[in-house]
Scaffold this active site. Structure first.
Site, PDB file in Angstrom:
ATOM      1  N   ARG A   1     -84.538  37.640  24.288  1.00  0.00           N
ATOM      2  CA  ARG A   1     -83.289  36.956  23.899  1.00  0.00           C
ATOM      3  C   ARG A   1     -83.396  36.342  22.505  1.00  0.00           C
ATOM      4  NH1 ARG A   1     -82.758  39.527  27.123  1.00  0.00           N
ATOM      5  NH2 ARG A   1     -81.938  39.352  29.216  1.00  0.00           N
TER       6      ARG A   1
ATOM      7  N   GLU B   1     -78.990  29.346  26.227  1.00  0.00           N
ATOM      8  CA  GLU B   1     -78.897  30.699  25.669  1.00  0.00           C
ATOM      9  C   GLU B   1     -77.693  30.833  24.734  1.00  0.00           C
ATOM     10  OE1 GLU B   1     -79.422  34.226  28.352  1.00  0.00           O
ATOM     11  OE2 GLU B   1     -77.620  34.887  27.334  1.00  0.00           O
TER      12      GLU B   1
ATOM     13  N   SER C   1     -75.527  33.669  31.414  1.00  0.00           N
ATOM     14  CA  SER C   1     -76.605  32.733  31.759  1.00  0.00           C
ATOM     15  C   SER C   1     -76.607  31.601  30.742  1.00  0.00           C
ATOM     16  CB  SER C   1     -77.955  33.446  31.715  1.00  0.00           C
ATOM     17  OG  SER C   1     -77.947  34.502  32.637  1.00  0.00           O
TER      18      SER C   1
END
Ligand SMILES: Cc1cc2nc3c(=O)[nH]c(=O)nc-3n(C[C@H](O)[C@H](O)[C@H](O)COP(=O)(O)OP(=O)(O)OC[C@H]3O[C@@H](n4cnc5c(N)ncnc54)[C@H](O)[C@@H]3O)c2cc1C
Length: 374
Positions: free
Chosen positions: A186, A366, A263
């Site tokens: 990520r 995130e 998320s």
């Protein structure tokens, strides 16, 4: 060249009121352009219909000394209730080119504004393997390298060959190869740094009717097969879509659990001493019989499940009001209707503090924060 269907996830389509005007629009509510349905107005808002317009809009914004936010599908953004005081440039470049490459491979060059999932659907339909497990993820092509979009064992870093960027520091366009992008879990050189504007992304896929080997036990189970096996591409896509729908992870205007940014927290990665301390605290709290799920890499670093941590810190699905944890997935924080960005952040802070208190692990968000901080 083709033009995939607009992504219903990403706010008004190019034919919409703000998008139709090539002029600078004023006071455009960003809540209409984020999947959370949150965010105050953009002082100025411009739509870039192709790579040239994107670069021109960015350069002009800079020349005017204005703050810049490049907007894709708004599916990874938490925008302040006060909005954005500068210029938002909405990437709407929708060009897509498929070209044969060596050894049965196909290169796809796509503009930043191309909606992601329709592109995945097209590759599956055309018998091209490499991004099938990334089905159902909202947003645009230009954002996929930013956080190295991934799901079910696939990440775009596995298929991105190069990224055409506009370098705001030098004022030049530049082609960055896969190795220049600094891809990690990520993460990439693009995340948290606004130096580069992604204009086009080139992917290389394999001509094959079957998927890449399945990496996730959950996907293998759903398909009645084993990890490592390959299945027909359309089965891989349908299975992933089904699994994602069950978690509220496919945008659906009728499902308030999907009014999220996906998320909200990344899965924490701990080095061995940190992991030992975490395991001790987890055993103290939950008893020695409870095994926290962890995935260890070759260096012994453990990737924990943020969802498990949140659950076991006492935050259950559906917790909170007016912002709430999704009733289908602990990791998604949602705006079921009348929440504000401040409400969402208050919930996120409460969850983060609860997990830190229980396990000594600090969760990291995130989504990208615009004008706010956690
Ligand atoms: C229901 C749901 C499920 C999700 N599931 C997943 C998942 O499984 N895996 C996953 O990785 N993510 C997931 N996400 C997060 C999100 O969809 C991805 O991160 C997606 O790539 C964001 O794309 P976007 O176009 O919406 O980006 P935006 O939200 O518009 O922007 C995100 C960031 O990228 C920057 N940006 C956008 N375009 C450009 C550009 N052209 N150049 C430079 N910077 C740019 C923005 O300024 C911002 O900082 C999910 C989100 C939702 C709502």
């Amino acid at each position: 060249m083709s033009r995939p269907e607009p992504d219903p996830a990403s706010g008004p389509a190019p034919g919409g009121a703000a998008a139709r005007s090539p002029e600078v629009a004023a006071d455009v509510p960003l809540a209409d352009y984020t999947t959370l349905g949150l965010g105050g107005p953009a002082a100025r808002f411009r739509v870039a219909a192709d790579t040239e317009e994107l670069i021109a809009a960015v350069a002009e914004t800079e020349a005017a000394g204005d703050a810049l936010l490049v907007l894709g599908g708004g599916s990874n953004l938490v925008v302040s209730d006060q909005g954005f005081p500068g210029t938002v440039v909405h990437a709407e470049s929708r060009s897509v080119e498929f070209r044969n490459a060596d050894e049965g491979r196909v290169r796809i060059r796509a503009g930043a504004g191309v909606p992601w999932d329709p592109l995945v659907a097209r590759t599956v339909a055309e018998g091209l393997s490499g991004i099938e497990f990334l089905s159902g993820i909202p947003g645009r092509v230009g954002s996929t390298p930013i956080q190295n979009v991934g799901a079910y064992g696939q990440e775009v870093s596995q298929t991105i060959v190069e990224v055409l960027v506009y370098d705001r520091r030098t004022g030049e366009r530049r082609t960055m190869g896969n190795a220049d992008c600094g891809f990690a879990y990520r993460d990439s050189v693009f995340k948290g740094d606004d130096r580069y504007v992604v204009c086009e992304v080139v992917f290389e896929l394999e001509r094959s009717q079957v998927s890449r080997p399945i990496r996730y036990a959950e996907v293998a189970r759903a398909l009645g097969t084993e990890a490592g096996s390959r299945v027909p591409l359309d089965q891989a896509r349908e299975t992933v879509l089904e699994l994602r729908r069950g978690k509220g992870m496919v945008l659906d205007p009728d499902d308030p659990d999907t009014r999220s940014a996906g998320s909200f927290f990344t899965n924490p990665v701990l080095d061995p001493p940190e992991y030992a301390e975490f395991a001790r605290r987890a055993a103290d709290l939950l008893g020695p019989g409870v095994e926290p799920p962890a995935h260890f890499d070759a260096d012994g670093r453990a990737k924990l499940s943020a969802a498990w941590l949140i659950d076991h810190a006492g935050f259950t699905r559906g917790y909170g009001s007016p912002a709430r944890i999704s009733t289908k997935h602990t990791l998604a924080l949602t705006n079921p209707g009348d929440a504000t960005t401040e409400d969402l952040l208050a919930l996120a802070r409460e969850v983060r503090a609860g997990v830190a208190k229980a396990f000594g692990v600090t969760l990291v968000n995130e989504p990208v924060m615009v004008g706010v901080a956690l």
